[in-house]
Enzyme design. Structure first.
Site, PDB file in Angstrom:
ATOM      1  N   LYS A 202       0.858  -1.187   0.000  1.00  0.00           N
ATOM      2  CA  LYS A 202       0.000   0.000   0.000  1.00  0.00           C
ATOM      3  C   LYS A 202       0.887   1.227   0.000  1.00  0.00           C
ATOM      4  O   LYS A 202       1.628   1.479   0.954  1.00  0.00           O
ATOM      5  CB  LYS A 202      -0.912  -0.008   1.220  1.00  0.00           C
ATOM      6  CG  LYS A 202      -1.775   1.238   1.289  1.00  0.00           C
ATOM      7  CD  LYS A 202      -2.848   1.134   2.353  1.00  0.00           C
ATOM      8  CE  LYS A 202      -3.668   2.408   2.385  1.00  0.00           C
ATOM      9  NZ  LYS A 202      -4.749   2.327   3.359  1.00  0.00           N
TER      10      LYS A 202
ATOM     11  N   LYS B 248       0.951  10.037   5.299  1.00  0.00           N
ATOM     12  CA  LYS B 248       1.101   8.754   5.988  1.00  0.00           C
ATOM     13  C   LYS B 248       2.440   8.117   5.610  1.00  0.00           C
ATOM     14  O   LYS B 248       2.590   6.899   5.609  1.00  0.00           O
ATOM     15  CB  LYS B 248      -0.088   7.843   5.620  1.00  0.00           C
ATOM     16  CG  LYS B 248      -1.450   8.425   6.052  1.00  0.00           C
ATOM     17  CD  LYS B 248      -2.615   7.458   5.828  1.00  0.00           C
ATOM     18  CE  LYS B 248      -3.928   8.074   6.328  1.00  0.00           C
ATOM     19  NZ  LYS B 248      -5.095   7.184   6.166  1.00  0.00           N
TER      20      LYS B 248
ATOM     21  N   GLU C  62       7.513  -6.612   1.685  1.00  0.00           N
ATOM     22  CA  GLU C  62       6.264  -6.512   2.460  1.00  0.00           C
ATOM     23  C   GLU C  62       5.382  -7.748   2.227  1.00  0.00           C
ATOM     24  O   GLU C  62       4.825  -8.317   3.165  1.00  0.00           O
ATOM     25  CB  GLU C  62       5.466  -5.266   2.033  1.00  0.00           C
ATOM     26  CG  GLU C  62       5.983  -3.941   2.576  1.00  0.00           C
ATOM     27  CD  GLU C  62       5.525  -3.685   4.010  1.00  0.00           C
ATOM     28  OE1 GLU C  62       4.897  -4.573   4.630  1.00  0.00           O
ATOM     29  OE2 GLU C  62       5.821  -2.585   4.516  1.00  0.00           O
TER      30      GLU C  62
ATOM     31  N   LYS D 167      -2.038  -1.461  -3.980  1.00  0.00           N
ATOM     32  CA  LYS D 167      -2.919  -0.302  -3.958  1.00  0.00           C
ATOM     33  C   LYS D 167      -2.077   0.962  -3.960  1.00  0.00           C
ATOM     34  O   LYS D 167      -1.137   1.034  -3.176  1.00  0.00           O
ATOM     35  CB  LYS D 167      -3.747  -0.391  -2.676  1.00  0.00           C
ATOM     36  CG  LYS D 167      -4.626   0.777  -2.405  1.00  0.00           C
ATOM     37  CD  LYS D 167      -5.318   0.566  -1.091  1.00  0.00           C
ATOM     38  CE  LYS D 167      -6.043   1.838  -0.774  1.00  0.00           C
ATOM     39  NZ  LYS D 167      -6.350   1.965   0.605  1.00  0.00           N
TER      40      LYS D 167
ATOM     41  N   SER E 294      -9.957   5.467  -5.231  1.00  0.00           N
ATOM     42  CA  SER E 294     -10.886   6.575  -5.467  1.00  0.00           C
ATOM     43  C   SER E 294     -10.388   7.572  -6.514  1.00  0.00           C
ATOM     44  O   SER E 294     -11.141   7.989  -7.388  1.00  0.00           O
ATOM     45  CB  SER E 294     -11.159   7.283  -4.142  1.00  0.00           C
ATOM     46  OG  SER E 294      -9.955   7.724  -3.546  1.00  0.00           O
TER      47      SER E 294
ATOM     48  N   TYR F  18     -14.610   0.980  -7.851  1.00  0.00           N
ATOM     49  CA  TYR F  18     -15.891   1.673  -7.700  1.00  0.00           C
ATOM     50  C   TYR F  18     -16.734   1.525  -8.960  1.00  0.00           C
ATOM     51  O   TYR F  18     -17.902   1.882  -8.958  1.00  0.00           O
ATOM     52  CB  TYR F  18     -15.650   3.143  -7.338  1.00  0.00           C
ATOM     53  CG  TYR F  18     -14.874   3.270  -6.040  1.00  0.00           C
ATOM     54  CD1 TYR F  18     -15.519   3.156  -4.810  1.00  0.00           C
ATOM     55  CD2 TYR F  18     -13.489   3.424  -6.036  1.00  0.00           C
ATOM     56  CE1 TYR F  18     -14.810   3.212  -3.617  1.00  0.00           C
ATOM     57  CE2 TYR F  18     -12.768   3.488  -4.855  1.00  0.00           C
ATOM     58  CZ  TYR F  18     -13.433   3.373  -3.654  1.00  0.00           C
ATOM     59  OH  TYR F  18     -12.728   3.414  -2.476  1.00  0.00           O
TER      60      TYR F  18
HETATM   61  C1  PBG Z   1      -7.743   3.369   5.134  1.00  0.00           C
HETATM   62  C2  PBG Z   1      -7.940   3.261   3.686  1.00  0.00           C
HETATM   63  C3  PBG Z   1      -7.703   4.210   2.673  1.00  0.00           C
HETATM   64  C4  PBG Z   1      -8.182   3.658   1.497  1.00  0.00           C
HETATM   65  C5  PBG Z   1      -8.677   2.388   1.790  1.00  0.00           C
HETATM   66  N1  PBG Z   1      -8.509   2.143   3.150  1.00  0.00           N
HETATM   67  C6  PBG Z   1      -7.160   5.590   2.756  1.00  0.00           C
HETATM   68  C7  PBG Z   1      -5.797   5.850   3.210  1.00  0.00           C
HETATM   69  O1  PBG Z   1      -5.039   4.943   3.519  1.00  0.00           O
HETATM   70  O2  PBG Z   1      -5.455   7.024   3.318  1.00  0.00           O
HETATM   71  C8  PBG Z   1      -8.187   4.333   0.166  1.00  0.00           C
HETATM   72  C9  PBG Z   1      -9.137   3.785  -0.846  1.00  0.00           C
HETATM   73  C10 PBG Z   1      -9.416   4.677  -1.995  1.00  0.00           C
HETATM   74  O3  PBG Z   1      -8.765   5.733  -2.197  1.00  0.00           O
HETATM   75  O4  PBG Z   1     -10.321   4.332  -2.757  1.00  0.00           O
HETATM   76  N2  PBG Z   1      -6.522   3.065   5.655  1.00  0.00           N
END
Ligand code: PBG
Length: 331
Positions: free
Chosen positions: A202, A226, A242, A257, A283, A321
């Site tokens: 991620k 983050k 990872e 992701k 998203s 989505y």
């Molecule tokens: C939470 C999480 C996030 C997403 C999924 N779970 C946001 C982030 O880590 O800031 C993002 C999913 C998306 O953008 O569609 N940890």
């Protein structure tokens, strides 16, 4: 005039001559079972509410939740990923709502499960929808997320989600060691068949922007990052590292992701580990494509093209989505 046919020896165009041949020789296919629909469920909402940064996607209230999920099921989609949008006043520094057995997302999950027992429910493990600072874990004195302080909370969160009927626990928090801790807790609580989908690779990506709006954590999170727990976007060896750790700790499925900018990572993981691998078309990717299609800049077909690229890279399933929209086209 007779054409001199001495070249080429191999005609690649021969296999593209008609749609029958093209379909028969397709190396990858997109089917409804590849698609997982993420949904946003909002506490205290009745009906639906538009998400401004994600045109066409709504937050769902508990009162219409089962009807909306029914539509997804009817399209032949096998799985949804649920994301909570909690009442703002309940957010606090430790994300205390996340570990309550009767919190509203647990309630929502058990209600969906009652109506649609065969639908596979994926639920995120991370504290960001619950904290008033928008981080995925508990903070230390310097304001950074404290790994080992956070682990027991994630463990508890995973157990309440499993109790509610979640089929697949999906830690998205990126704390070190969380897969093992969660696996142990699930075993000890007799959830031996509850899967773990690890958000292993991620990345610390700006493509999550609209999601923060969707779960209403944007204004709490502000312009922080983050970066101390999510992966640097430049790294692929680190992603493999990872994944290796998460598999060893007990992950059943690993995930990459965001999706489209990280197809190389999906491919590398699948080639190296040959384990079930999911991709998350996040998203920002959704909104980018959706805006381009809605404004007529691009043909609607780019959506399927983007989803097929995940299959080509080696992904088994895609959280997107667009799941319902594309499932409708495929049916
Ligand atoms: C939470 C999480 C996030 C997403 C999924 N779970 C946001 C982030 O880590 O800031 C993002 C999913 C998306 O953008 O569609 N940890």
């Amino acid at each position: 005039m007779k054409i001199e046919r001495t070249f080429p020896e191999t005609r690649m165009r021969r296999i593209r001559k008609n749609s029958g041949l093209r379909e028969m020789l397709a190396e990858t296919n997109l089917s409804r079972t590849d698609l997982i629909q993420p949904i946003f469920i909002k506490e205290d909402l009745s009906g639906t509410e538009e998400i401004k940064t994600m045109p066409g996607i709504n937050r769902l209230g508990l009162d219409i939740l089962n009807d909306e999920v029914g539509k997804i099921v009817d399209l032949g989609i096998k799985s949804i990923a649920v994301f909570p949008v909690i009442n703002e006043e309940k957010k606090d520094e430790t994300g205390s709502q996340a570990t309550l057995e009767d919190n509203f997302i647990c309630h929502a999950i058990s209600s969906i499960k009652k109506s649609y027992p065969d639908l596979i429910i994926i639920a995120d493990v991370a504290l960001d929808p619950y904290t008033d600072h928008g981080h995925d874990g508990l903070l230390d004195k310097t304001g950074d997320v404290d790994n080992d302080l956070t682990l027991p909370v994630l463990r508890e969160q995973a157990v309440v989600l499993a109790k509610a009927g979640t089929d697949i626990i999906a830690p998205s928090d990126m704390m070190d060691g969380r897969i093992k801790i969660i696996r142990d807790a699930l075993e000890q609580n007799d959830f031996i068949d509850t899967l773990i989908l690890a958000y292993s690779a991620k990345f610390s990506s700006k493509f999550y922007g609209p999601f923060k709006d969707a779960v209403e954590s944007a204004k709490f999170f502000g312009d922080k990052t983050k970066d101390t727990y999510q992966m640097p976007v430049a790294n692929i060896n680190e992603a493999l590292h990872e994944v290796a750790l998460d598999i060893r700790e007990g992950a059943d499925i690993v995930m990459v992701k965001p999706g489209m900018p990280y197809l190389d990572v999906i491919k590398a993981i699948k080639d190296e580990f040959k384990v079930p691998t999911f991709a998350y078309q996040v998203s920002g990717e959704y909104s980018m494509l959706k805006n381009a299609v809605d404004s007529g800049l691009l043909s609607n077909d780019v959506i399927k093209e983007s989803l097929l690229s995940f299959k080509r890279a080696g992904a088994d399933c895609v959280l997107t989505y667009f799941a319902s929209e594309i499932a409708r086209e495929l049916s």
